[in-house]
Design a protein around this motif. Structure first.
Motif, short mmCIF file in Angstrom:
data_model
loop_
_atom_site.label_atom_id
_atom_site.label_comp_id
_atom_site.label_asym_id
_atom_site.label_seq_id
_atom_site.Cartn_x
_atom_site.Cartn_y
_atom_site.Cartn_z
N UNK A 151 0.85 -1.19 0.00
CA UNK A 151 0.00 0.00 0.00
C UNK A 151 0.88 1.24 0.00
N UNK A 152 0.31 2.34 -0.50
CA UNK A 152 1.00 3.63 -0.43
C UNK A 152 1.07 4.06 1.04
N UNK A 153 2.12 4.77 1.40
CA UNK A 153 2.28 5.17 2.80
C UNK A 153 1.17 6.11 3.28
N UNK A 154 0.60 6.88 2.36
CA UNK A 154 -0.45 7.83 2.75
C UNK A 154 -1.58 7.16 3.54
N UNK A 155 -2.03 5.99 3.09
CA UNK A 155 -3.20 5.38 3.72
C UNK A 155 -2.90 4.83 5.11
N UNK A 156 -1.62 4.55 5.40
CA UNK A 156 -1.29 3.96 6.71
C UNK A 156 -1.00 5.01 7.76
N UNK A 157 -0.88 6.29 7.37
CA UNK A 157 -0.53 7.34 8.35
C UNK A 157 -1.54 7.35 9.48
N UNK A 158 -1.04 7.62 10.67
CA UNK A 158 -1.93 7.66 11.84
C UNK A 158 -3.00 8.73 11.63
N UNK A 159 -4.17 8.46 12.21
CA UNK A 159 -5.30 9.36 12.00
C UNK A 159 -5.05 10.78 12.50
N UNK A 160 -4.37 10.90 13.64
CA UNK A 160 -4.25 12.22 14.24
C UNK A 160 -5.62 12.71 14.66
N UNK A 161 -5.85 14.03 14.59
CA UNK A 161 -7.18 14.52 14.95
C UNK A 161 -8.14 14.38 13.75
N UNK A 162 -9.38 14.77 13.94
CA UNK A 162 -10.38 14.56 12.90
C UNK A 162 -10.03 15.34 11.63
N UNK A 163 -9.46 16.54 11.81
CA UNK A 163 -9.07 17.35 10.65
C UNK A 163 -8.03 16.64 9.80
N UNK A 164 -7.03 16.07 10.46
CA UNK A 164 -5.98 15.37 9.73
C UNK A 164 -6.56 14.15 9.00
N UNK A 165 -7.48 13.45 9.65
CA UNK A 165 -8.11 12.30 9.00
C UNK A 165 -8.87 12.75 7.76
N UNK A 166 -9.59 13.87 7.86
CA UNK A 166 -10.36 14.35 6.71
C UNK A 166 -9.43 14.83 5.59
N UNK A 167 -8.29 15.42 5.96
CA UNK A 167 -7.32 15.84 4.93
C UNK A 167 -6.85 14.61 4.16
N UNK A 168 -6.54 13.55 4.90
CA UNK A 168 -6.09 12.31 4.28
C UNK A 168 -7.18 11.74 3.38
N UNK A 169 -8.42 11.74 3.89
CA UNK A 169 -9.55 11.22 3.10
C UNK A 169 -9.72 11.99 1.80
N UNK A 170 -9.55 13.32 1.88
CA UNK A 170 -9.70 14.14 0.67
C UNK A 170 -8.62 13.76 -0.34
#
Lengths: 251, 155
Positions: free
Chosen positions: A82-101
């Motif tokens: 997998x790409x490293x992006x998807x495994x990054x820790x969630x952090x706060x909700x904002x960081x999770x949404x940034x990753x999702x975007x």
């Protein structure tokens, strides 16, 4: 039909979906709202379903008798592509949404392109996935705008989360000999061709969210070759422990 | 000797475990029934990739046919062409509304979906969240009767 190249490609796609699903599940019972708990678990369920189809296909094309469970639960860290992006820790909700975007704006054109794959089984999976990731992109977009263009605090945290995950997005658009061969055969989507949509989609959302496009040129990479970030081992340990402790367990 | 029509009649009693008023035929996920001598092949397609009801539906198909005396059953799952709510029958849509779930509209008309409240019929409704108790539904509320309700998303 044994085809090592297609098997490896399906493994990459399947691992991206599986690992992202596992990360999203960490939000269960921890989301900022009850509705959001349900939403994130729905997204994770879509991704888990996609990964099941993809890993099953990867196993079939590999021809070594491995099924979706063998691939998900009995491989070790360097075997995951997998790409490293998807495994990054969630952090706060904002960081999770940034990753999702960042992930969803890549997944939408990816699955759109794969609907026309010359591999009929992969095209069939794409036909389901493309409808699902359109929702995922909508969901991420609305949160990034709401938090970015929200309070001073939410804006700061949204920007911080975006800055942290941003450099990892570019691994998604890298090519290598495997992809070159599969693109030439019409099986895979050319990653470089997905980037213009991704760029314009993400920049449009960030503008609406009053967020700045991060300016760093740092480009971490290596997930497709089995190199992962420190937190990935912990994710795998949690995901695989039940299956490994109780081989063959079923509900 | 079993006929495909007889098999379909038995399958009319196999319902979606999450929405028990809908048969798999109403839902549009029953793709095909082929009888080859004693061997019966039932082909189904999932709604969403991760639909957790699929395993149960597959086993319900085998159980129902076995109770009707058909022992040699094979359930195949196909993905293409991808399922769409446009395959839901008119009867299925009516049953959904009576069950309290607003049925899906036609997919091509979904830019701004207008969803009628299944309780009072008002069109003065609003979406609360795109995601509800199952992947295939979203959560809405009626601004006339103030009741919340599920909407089966056009997909």
């Amino acid at each position: 039909m044994v085809d090592p190249d297609v098997s490896q490609y399906c493994l990459r796609l399947g691992d991206d979906a599986l690992v992202l699903a596992q990360r999203l599940c960490e939000w269960a019972a921890r989301s900022p709202q009850l509705e959001e708990d349900v939403a994130l678990m729905n997204l994770a369920l879509d991704l888990l379903g996609q990964s099941r189809s993809l890993l099953t296909l990867a196993g079939a094309r590999e021809g070594a008798g491995r099924d979706e469970d063998d691939l998900a639960f009995l491989r070790d860290e360097p075997d995951f592509v997998n790409a490293q992006l998807v495994e990054l820790e969630n952090g706060d909700f904002g960081r999770t949404m940034a990753k999702q975007l960042l992930v969803s704006a890549y997944a939408l054109p990816l699955w759109q392109a794969l609907c026309g794959s010359t591999d009929a089984d992969l095209a069939a999976i794409a036909g389901k996935a493309v409808k699902e990731v359109a929702y995922h992109l909508d969901h991420a977009r609305s949160w990034v705008v709401r938090l970015g263009d929200g309070t001073e605090e939410s804006h700061l945290r949204m920007q911080k989360g975006l800055d942290e995950v941003w450099p990892y997005a570019f691994e998604l658009f890298e090519s290598d000999p495997l992809l070159d061969r599969l693109v030439a055969r019409g099986v895979a989507a050319d990653p470089a061709a997905l980037q213009p949509f991704w760029r314009s989609c993400v920049e449009e959302v960030l503008a609406e969210a009053t967020l700045s496009v991060p300016s760093t040129d740092w480009r971490p990479s290596g997930g497709r070759r089995g190199t992962h970030t420190e937190s990935f081992g912990y994710l795998l340990a949690e995901m695989q422990h039940l299956h490994r402790s109780h081989p063959g367990v079923s509900w | 000797m079993t006929s495909a029509a007889a098999v379909r009649e038995v399958l009319a009693g196999v319902t979606d475990p999450e929405i028990p008023v809908l048969s798999i035929e109403d839902l549009g996920i029953l793709r095909d029934v082929v009888v080859e001598g004693e061997h019966v092949v039932v082909t189904v397609t999932p709604t969403y990739s991760g639909c957790p009801a699929m395993d149960e539906i597959r086993s319900d198909i085998v159980t129902a046919l076995s109770a009707a005396g058909v022992q040699d059953v094979e359930v195949r799952t196909v993905l293409a062409p991808a399922w769409t709510t446009d395959w839901m029958s008119e009867g299925g849509r009516l049953k959904l509304r009576e069950f309290g779930i607003a049925p899906p509209g036609q997919l091509l008309l979904q830019i701004r979906p207008r969803v009628e409240c299944p309780q009072c019929g008002s069109s003065d409704t609003e979406e609360m969240t795109r995601f509800a108790s199952t992947s295939c539904k979203s959560m809405w509320r009626c601004l006339s009767c103030r009741e919340p309700f599920d909407h089966f998303k056009a997909h």
